[in-house]
Design an enzyme around this catalytic site. Structure first.
Site, PDB file in Angstrom:
ATOM      1  N   CYS A 180       7.633   1.879   6.319  1.00  0.00           N
ATOM      2  CA  CYS A 180       6.426   2.122   7.123  1.00  0.00           C
ATOM      3  C   CYS A 180       6.244   3.572   7.548  1.00  0.00           C
ATOM      4  O   CYS A 180       5.258   4.212   7.178  1.00  0.00           O
ATOM      5  CB  CYS A 180       6.444   1.226   8.358  1.00  0.00           C
ATOM      6  SG  CYS A 180       6.308  -0.536   7.979  1.00  0.00           S
ATOM      7  N   GLU A 218       0.146  -5.808  10.952  1.00  0.00           N
ATOM      8  CA  GLU A 218       1.429  -6.354  11.406  1.00  0.00           C
ATOM      9  C   GLU A 218       2.210  -5.279  12.143  1.00  0.00           C
ATOM     10  O   GLU A 218       2.097  -4.089  11.844  1.00  0.00           O
ATOM     11  CB  GLU A 218       2.225  -6.912  10.221  1.00  0.00           C
ATOM     12  CG  GLU A 218       2.479  -5.941   9.064  1.00  0.00           C
ATOM     13  CD  GLU A 218       3.673  -5.037   9.284  1.00  0.00           C
ATOM     14  OE1 GLU A 218       4.502  -5.350  10.154  1.00  0.00           O
ATOM     15  OE2 GLU A 218       3.761  -4.014   8.586  1.00  0.00           O
ATOM     16  N   PHE A 232      13.204   3.837  20.812  1.00  0.00           N
ATOM     17  CA  PHE A 232      13.017   4.882  19.800  1.00  0.00           C
ATOM     18  C   PHE A 232      13.436   6.260  20.322  1.00  0.00           C
ATOM     19  O   PHE A 232      12.906   7.278  19.902  1.00  0.00           O
ATOM     20  CB  PHE A 232      11.568   4.906  19.281  1.00  0.00           C
ATOM     21  CG  PHE A 232      11.231   3.713  18.444  1.00  0.00           C
ATOM     22  CD1 PHE A 232      11.359   3.753  17.062  1.00  0.00           C
ATOM     23  CD2 PHE A 232      10.824   2.532  19.028  1.00  0.00           C
ATOM     24  CE1 PHE A 232      11.077   2.655  16.279  1.00  0.00           C
ATOM     25  CE2 PHE A 232      10.536   1.410  18.257  1.00  0.00           C
ATOM     26  CZ  PHE A 232      10.665   1.477  16.888  1.00  0.00           C
ATOM     27  N   THR A 267       0.863  -1.193   0.000  1.00  0.00           N
ATOM     28  CA  THR A 267       0.000   0.000   0.000  1.00  0.00           C
ATOM     29  C   THR A 267       0.893   1.236   0.000  1.00  0.00           C
ATOM     30  O   THR A 267       0.929   1.989   0.974  1.00  0.00           O
ATOM     31  CB  THR A 267      -0.936   0.017   1.224  1.00  0.00           C
ATOM     32  OG1 THR A 267      -0.156  -0.114   2.427  1.00  0.00           O
ATOM     33  CG2 THR A 267      -1.943  -1.107   1.154  1.00  0.00           C
ATOM     34  N   GLY A 276      19.570  10.450  15.558  1.00  0.00           N
ATOM     35  CA  GLY A 276      20.204  10.039  14.317  1.00  0.00           C
ATOM     36  C   GLY A 276      19.795  10.936  13.173  1.00  0.00           C
ATOM     37  O   GLY A 276      19.346  12.073  13.380  1.00  0.00           O
TER      38      GLY A 276
END
Length: 455
Positions: free
Chosen positions: A263, A151, A252, A86, A256
């Site tokens: 995603c 998922e 998280f 998608t 960086g």
């Protein structure tokens, strides 16, 4: 139970192999004949640690098979998963649902038994309603239920995430759908994995909300890193300090060059479009998308500054270590390395690069970059080295060898892999992310963002 997995890309292949490993009979279906032929010969279309071995063992046990024939693949299946792409729709950022709807149409035309059709693809709120409409229009003669089961797999750790999930979210509207999904995931009951049954629309939104929240955390700590550089703080200490708060958590919060991958970029955009369609703006996510896009180019400018600024940088050479958006994958989608390489090219800098798995995928996306066979070949003759992806192979580079072959011992570490004091002792000019240049924090940590020490 027989399971059909329509789509044999990242989500479909990992999910199908793991379901087969649970003991289900799984058929992975894909229209790409070349991909199916490669899978039949044991060749993986993606790089994911442990996946090749998992596929091989389950094919040998006759629990996993591959086909291009959807009608044959779904015959007798009690659960049919839709796991096609998608991507962001060109031009407006909406999720492109054409592949999902095409599968729904074909499944409806060939469905010959009662089954649960499961949307595994990441889809906007309301997609399941349209899938159900398509199926009912095509095939009113069989009982079926349309379920959402997003998922939550991390690339590079997908098999572990599938087998030991934090949670399993299932959006079902009837008892038939819930009962079949309980049987699908029954093997995970032994691991006491929490299964959350919600409405279909809640399930669809949960996936987008989860990814958007993680993108917010990444972007927040990146902005704190910029502030640390200005005030003399250390973003790693700040991240530890806030991450030990159970309400926040430590994951998280690693500063960086910005998020990328398959995603976060597309899902944050799709969430914005959904919010726009329903006249319910999500301003935090809007800011996150803008800040993250700008950050990638800013990291390129950070490297230009390490070369002495725009005027001095032209004609110089940079070695880029790591190209994929994260380690342990070959995924180049929206990787920060693409924007960084382009920023350097725009500044007249030539780039040589090495990545353990991503160079084949990277070459078409950055044709101006000279791909090398190992990190030292990329570093040879470089005026600066930029560490973009924290592959394990880059965590213990031979600093003496680098000094001998590089034109200048300048390392821009965008992942904070190295300890500044070690690089200074080795005679490097070292720049990191969010480890400031002045103030008490710096004095305590001894971590200037850039310092040259004679060898």
């Amino acid at each position: 139970m027989k399971i059909a997995m329509v789509g044999s890309g990242y989500v479909g292949l990992v999910s199908g192999a793991c379901f087969a490993d649970f003991g289900h009979e799984v058929v992975c279906i894909d229209k790409d004949e070349t991909k199916i032929q490669r899978l039949l010969h044991g060749m993986m279309p993606i790089y994911e640690p442990g996946l090749a071995e998992l596929v091989e063992s389950n094919v040998a046990a006759r629990r996993l098979s591959f086909t291009t024939d959807l009608a044959e693949g779904i015959a007798g299946a009690q659960a049919i998963f839709i796991a096609v792409g998608t991507p962001s729709r060109r031009g407006d950022g909406h999720a492109d649902l054409s592949y999902v709807y095409a599968v729904a149409q074909e499944v409806g035309e060939h469905l010959s038994n009662d089954a649960v059709i499961v949307t595994k693809s990441t889809v906007p709120v309301g997609t399941g309603d349209e899938v159900e409409r398509i199926l009912r229009e095509c095939n009113p003669g069989h009982r079926f239920s349309v379920v959402s089961n997003p998922e939550f797999l991390r690339e590079g750790a997908a098999i572990g995430d599938f087998k030991r999930p934090d949670r399993i979210v299932i959006g079902a509207e009837d008892d038939f759908g819930r009962s079949v999904m309980r049987e699908v995931y029954r093997p995970l009951f032994l691991n006491e994995s929490p299964i959350l049954f919600v409405s279909r629309r809640s399930s669809e939104l949960t996936k987008y909300a989860a990814n958007a929240f993680l993108a917010v955390k990444i972007t927040f700590i990146n902005e704190m890193a910029d502030l640390c550089e200005k005030v003399g703080g250390n973003v790693q200490d700040v991240a530890r300090g806030i991450g030990l708060d159970n309400r926040i958590g430590s994951k998280f919060l690693h500063a960086g060059p910005g998020y990328g991958g398959s995603c976060f970029p597309k899902d944050t955009l799709a969430l914005l479009k959904t919010a726009e369609d329903y006249d319910s703006p999500v301003r935090i996510v809007e800011a996150v998308v803008k800040v993250n896009d700008a950050r990638k180019r800013a990291m390129g400018r950070k490297v230009v500054d390490a070369l002495g600024g725009a005027e001095e940088a032209r004609g110089k050479r940079v070695a880029m270590l790591g190209l994929t958006f994260k380690p342990n994958t070959d995924d180049m989608r929206d990787s920060p390395s693409i924007a960084i390489a382009q920023t350097l090219a725009d500044a007249g800098v030539t780039v040589a690069a090495y990545d353990p798995e991503g160079m084949e995928q990277a070459q078409p996306l950055m044709p101006q970059v000279d791909m090398k066979q190992d990190p030292y070949a990329a570093i040879e003759g470089a005026d600066a080295i930029v560490l973009v992806t924290e592959w394990d192979a880059f965590r213990a580079l031979d600093l003496g060898r680098i000094k001998a072959i590089a034109k200048a011992p300048v390392l821009v570490d965008l992942r904070n892999v190295y300890k500044p004091e070690h690089l200074r002792e080795a005679g490097f000019t070292y720049l990191s992310v969010g480890r400031g240049t002045s103030g008490k924090d710096n004095a305590a940590s001894g971590e200037p963002a850039a310092e040259t020490v004679p060898a």
